[in-house]
Write a protein that holds these residues in place. Structure first.
Motif, PDB file in Angstrom:
ATOM      1  N   ASN A  35      -2.220   0.287  11.275  1.00  0.00           N
ATOM      2  CA  ASN A  35      -1.143   0.914  12.044  1.00  0.00           C
ATOM      3  C   ASN A  35      -0.486   2.031  11.238  1.00  0.00           C
ATOM      4  O   ASN A  35       0.730   2.171  11.248  1.00  0.00           O
ATOM      5  CB  ASN A  35      -0.087  -0.125  12.425  1.00  0.00           C
ATOM      6  CG  ASN A  35      -0.598  -1.082  13.461  1.00  0.00           C
ATOM      7  OD1 ASN A  35      -1.309  -0.680  14.370  1.00  0.00           O
ATOM      8  ND2 ASN A  35      -0.251  -2.346  13.337  1.00  0.00           N
ATOM      9  N   CYS A  36      -1.281   2.804  10.546  1.00  0.00           N
ATOM     10  CA  CYS A  36      -0.754   3.860   9.692  1.00  0.00           C
ATOM     11  C   CYS A  36      -0.742   5.197  10.408  1.00  0.00           C
ATOM     12  O   CYS A  36      -1.580   5.464  11.262  1.00  0.00           O
ATOM     13  CB  CYS A  36      -1.604   3.983   8.427  1.00  0.00           C
ATOM     14  SG  CYS A  36      -1.549   2.524   7.375  1.00  0.00           S
ATOM     15  N   THR A  37       0.213   6.022  10.019  1.00  0.00           N
ATOM     16  CA  THR A  37       0.247   7.400  10.481  1.00  0.00           C
ATOM     17  C   THR A  37      -0.231   8.290   9.345  1.00  0.00           C
ATOM     18  O   THR A  37      -0.139   7.921   8.170  1.00  0.00           O
ATOM     19  CB  THR A  37       1.665   7.817  10.902  1.00  0.00           C
ATOM     20  OG1 THR A  37       2.543   7.651   9.794  1.00  0.00           O
ATOM     21  CG2 THR A  37       2.139   7.003  12.087  1.00  0.00           C
ATOM     22  N   LYS A  38      -0.744   9.459   9.689  1.00  0.00           N
ATOM     23  CA  LYS A  38      -1.305  10.369   8.692  1.00  0.00           C
ATOM     24  C   LYS A  38      -0.514  11.672   8.685  1.00  0.00           C
ATOM     25  O   LYS A  38      -0.278  12.266   9.725  1.00  0.00           O
ATOM     26  CB  LYS A  38      -2.767  10.657   9.023  1.00  0.00           C
ATOM     27  CG  LYS A  38      -3.432  11.625   8.078  1.00  0.00           C
ATOM     28  CD  LYS A  38      -4.872  11.883   8.507  1.00  0.00           C
ATOM     29  CE  LYS A  38      -5.548  12.913   7.642  1.00  0.00           C
ATOM     30  NZ  LYS A  38      -6.913  13.208   8.128  1.00  0.00           N
ATOM     31  N   TYR A  47      -0.971   8.452   4.124  1.00  0.00           N
ATOM     32  CA  TYR A  47      -1.011   7.461   5.199  1.00  0.00           C
ATOM     33  C   TYR A  47       0.200   6.559   5.003  1.00  0.00           C
ATOM     34  O   TYR A  47       0.397   6.004   3.923  1.00  0.00           O
ATOM     35  CB  TYR A  47      -2.300   6.648   5.143  1.00  0.00           C
ATOM     36  CG  TYR A  47      -3.524   7.482   5.421  1.00  0.00           C
ATOM     37  CD1 TYR A  47      -4.028   7.609   6.706  1.00  0.00           C
ATOM     38  CD2 TYR A  47      -4.181   8.155   4.395  1.00  0.00           C
ATOM     39  CE1 TYR A  47      -5.152   8.380   6.970  1.00  0.00           C
ATOM     40  CE2 TYR A  47      -5.301   8.935   4.649  1.00  0.00           C
ATOM     41  CZ  TYR A  47      -5.778   9.038   5.935  1.00  0.00           C
ATOM     42  OH  TYR A  47      -6.882   9.810   6.189  1.00  0.00           O
ATOM     43  N   SER A  48       1.016   6.421   6.039  1.00  0.00           N
ATOM     44  CA  SER A  48       2.246   5.627   5.965  1.00  0.00           C
ATOM     45  C   SER A  48       2.173   4.455   6.913  1.00  0.00           C
ATOM     46  O   SER A  48       1.655   4.575   8.026  1.00  0.00           O
ATOM     47  CB  SER A  48       3.459   6.493   6.331  1.00  0.00           C
ATOM     48  OG  SER A  48       3.576   7.580   5.466  1.00  0.00           O
ATOM     49  N   GLY A  49       2.761   3.346   6.474  1.00  0.00           N
ATOM     50  CA  GLY A  49       2.806   2.162   7.315  1.00  0.00           C
ATOM     51  C   GLY A  49       3.788   2.337   8.465  1.00  0.00           C
ATOM     52  O   GLY A  49       4.678   3.185   8.425  1.00  0.00           O
ATOM     53  N   ASP A  50       3.611   1.539   9.481  1.00  0.00           N
ATOM     54  CA  ASP A  50       4.477   1.551  10.659  1.00  0.00           C
ATOM     55  C   ASP A  50       5.894   1.155  10.244  1.00  0.00           C
ATOM     56  O   ASP A  50       6.106   0.090   9.673  1.00  0.00           O
ATOM     57  CB  ASP A  50       3.932   0.567  11.687  1.00  0.00           C
ATOM     58  CG  ASP A  50       4.701   0.548  12.979  1.00  0.00           C
ATOM     59  OD1 ASP A  50       5.826   1.089  13.036  1.00  0.00           O
ATOM     60  OD2 ASP A  50       4.183  -0.014  13.955  1.00  0.00           O
ATOM     61  N   HIS A  56       3.582  -4.252   5.273  1.00  0.00           N
ATOM     62  CA  HIS A  56       2.506  -3.295   5.457  1.00  0.00           C
ATOM     63  C   HIS A  56       1.246  -3.681   4.715  1.00  0.00           C
ATOM     64  O   HIS A  56       0.259  -2.952   4.747  1.00  0.00           O
ATOM     65  CB  HIS A  56       2.954  -1.905   5.004  1.00  0.00           C
ATOM     66  CG  HIS A  56       4.139  -1.414   5.747  1.00  0.00           C
ATOM     67  ND1 HIS A  56       5.396  -1.422   5.212  1.00  0.00           N
ATOM     68  CD2 HIS A  56       4.264  -0.924   6.996  1.00  0.00           C
ATOM     69  CE1 HIS A  56       6.249  -0.958   6.095  1.00  0.00           C
ATOM     70  NE2 HIS A  56       5.594  -0.647   7.188  1.00  0.00           N
ATOM     71  N   LEU A  57       1.268  -4.807   4.055  1.00  0.00           N
ATOM     72  CA  LEU A  57       0.138  -5.223   3.239  1.00  0.00           C
ATOM     73  C   LEU A  57      -1.153  -5.285   4.046  1.00  0.00           C
ATOM     74  O   LEU A  57      -2.188  -4.778   3.617  1.00  0.00           O
ATOM     75  CB  LEU A  57       0.430  -6.573   2.584  1.00  0.00           C
ATOM     76  CG  LEU A  57      -0.594  -7.053   1.576  1.00  0.00           C
ATOM     77  CD1 LEU A  57      -0.728  -6.058   0.425  1.00  0.00           C
ATOM     78  CD2 LEU A  57      -0.207  -8.414   1.041  1.00  0.00           C
ATOM     79  N   ALA A  58      -1.096  -5.854   5.224  1.00  0.00           N
ATOM     80  CA  ALA A  58      -2.301  -5.973   6.054  1.00  0.00           C
ATOM     81  C   ALA A  58      -2.827  -4.597   6.475  1.00  0.00           C
ATOM     82  O   ALA A  58      -4.042  -4.399   6.552  1.00  0.00           O
ATOM     83  CB  ALA A  58      -2.017  -6.825   7.285  1.00  0.00           C
ATOM     84  N   ASP A  59      -1.931  -3.649   6.714  1.00  0.00           N
ATOM     85  CA  ASP A  59      -2.351  -2.305   7.121  1.00  0.00           C
ATOM     86  C   ASP A  59      -3.140  -1.588   6.026  1.00  0.00           C
ATOM     87  O   ASP A  59      -3.999  -0.769   6.323  1.00  0.00           O
ATOM     88  CB  ASP A  59      -1.143  -1.446   7.489  1.00  0.00           C
ATOM     89  CG  ASP A  59      -0.468  -1.912   8.763  1.00  0.00           C
ATOM     90  OD1 ASP A  59      -1.148  -2.534   9.602  1.00  0.00           O
ATOM     91  OD2 ASP A  59       0.733  -1.648   8.913  1.00  0.00           O
ATOM     92  N   PHE A  60      -2.831  -1.884   4.794  1.00  0.00           N
ATOM     93  CA  PHE A  60      -3.468  -1.182   3.687  1.00  0.00           C
ATOM     94  C   PHE A  60      -4.579  -1.981   3.017  1.00  0.00           C
ATOM     95  O   PHE A  60      -5.314  -1.438   2.193  1.00  0.00           O
ATOM     96  CB  PHE A  60      -2.418  -0.763   2.651  1.00  0.00           C
ATOM     97  CG  PHE A  60      -1.548   0.355   3.127  1.00  0.00           C
ATOM     98  CD1 PHE A  60      -1.976   1.665   3.048  1.00  0.00           C
ATOM     99  CD2 PHE A  60      -0.305   0.098   3.678  1.00  0.00           C
ATOM    100  CE1 PHE A  60      -1.189   2.711   3.500  1.00  0.00           C
ATOM    101  CE2 PHE A  60       0.496   1.129   4.134  1.00  0.00           C
ATOM    102  CZ  PHE A  60       0.051   2.438   4.044  1.00  0.00           C
ATOM    103  N   PHE A  61      -4.727  -3.250   3.357  1.00  0.00           N
ATOM    104  CA  PHE A  61      -5.738  -4.077   2.695  1.00  0.00           C
ATOM    105  C   PHE A  61      -7.155  -3.597   2.987  1.00  0.00           C
ATOM    106  O   PHE A  61      -7.955  -3.413   2.068  1.00  0.00           O
ATOM    107  CB  PHE A  61      -5.587  -5.556   3.078  1.00  0.00           C
ATOM    108  CG  PHE A  61      -6.648  -6.403   2.436  1.00  0.00           C
ATOM    109  CD1 PHE A  61      -6.556  -6.728   1.098  1.00  0.00           C
ATOM    110  CD2 PHE A  61      -7.744  -6.843   3.159  1.00  0.00           C
ATOM    111  CE1 PHE A  61      -7.550  -7.488   0.476  1.00  0.00           C
ATOM    112  CE2 PHE A  61      -8.740  -7.590   2.559  1.00  0.00           C
ATOM    113  CZ  PHE A  61      -8.636  -7.916   1.221  1.00  0.00           C
ATOM    114  N   ILE A  62      -7.493  -3.399   4.249  1.00  0.00           N
ATOM    115  CA  ILE A  62      -8.861  -2.974   4.592  1.00  0.00           C
ATOM    116  C   ILE A  62      -9.167  -1.590   4.024  1.00  0.00           C
ATOM    117  O   ILE A  62     -10.215  -1.410   3.395  1.00  0.00           O
ATOM    118  CB  ILE A  62      -9.106  -3.048   6.109  1.00  0.00           C
ATOM    119  CG1 ILE A  62      -9.148  -4.518   6.549  1.00  0.00           C
ATOM    120  CG2 ILE A  62     -10.394  -2.327   6.494  1.00  0.00           C
ATOM    121  CD1 ILE A  62      -9.242  -4.727   8.040  1.00  0.00           C
ATOM    122  N   PRO A  63      -8.283  -0.592   4.197  1.00  0.00           N
ATOM    123  CA  PRO A  63      -8.586   0.694   3.568  1.00  0.00           C
ATOM    124  C   PRO A  63      -8.738   0.592   2.051  1.00  0.00           C
ATOM    125  O   PRO A  63      -9.653   1.183   1.476  1.00  0.00           O
ATOM    126  CB  PRO A  63      -7.386   1.573   3.944  1.00  0.00           C
ATOM    127  CG  PRO A  63      -6.893   0.985   5.219  1.00  0.00           C
ATOM    128  CD  PRO A  63      -7.105  -0.493   5.063  1.00  0.00           C
TER     129      PRO A  63
END
Length: 108
Positions: A35-38, A47-50, A56-63
């Motif tokens: 759910n990040c914005t660029k 890239y910023s978290g929602d 925001h940990l889950a948003d950045f874990f896969i990347p």
């Protein structure tokens, strides 16, 4: 909030005969499940978290896990930094050099 700064070595990418746009398309695809914005910068992007989420940990874990194991990304990245203020806008951002971390893990 968490943010991730990525800057690529455009000169090296072009000298090796690759497309900068294709590299960014691949990175954007990796972030597409988060759910990040660029925000586009000269040589990179943030890239910023929602802002409506507590964590925001889950948003950045896969990347993070995908990019840290990507040989092409490690080769062409100039800067890869994580900024985190523990979701407290009153706190300053702490910086973590993810590129250095990824390169060290390859050596092990």
């Amino acid at each position: 909030m968490m943010k991730m700064l990525i800057e690529l070595n455009n000169e090296l990418i072009e000298n090796d005969g690759y497309s900068i746009e294709m590299m960014w398309a691949e990175i954007d695809e990796i972030f597409s499940t988060s759910n990040c914005t660029k925000e586009v910068l000269n040589n990179g992007a943030i890239y910023s978290g929602d802002t409506h989420k507590k964590s925001h940990l889950a948003d950045f874990f896969i990347p993070f896990s995908t990019l840290s194991t990507s040989e092409w990304f490690r080769k062409y990245a100039l800067t890869w930094t994580l900024y985190d203020n523990d979701d407290d806008e009153d706190l300053p951002y702490q910086e973590e050099d993810l590129l250095e971390l990824a390169l060290k893990n390859v050596e092990i």
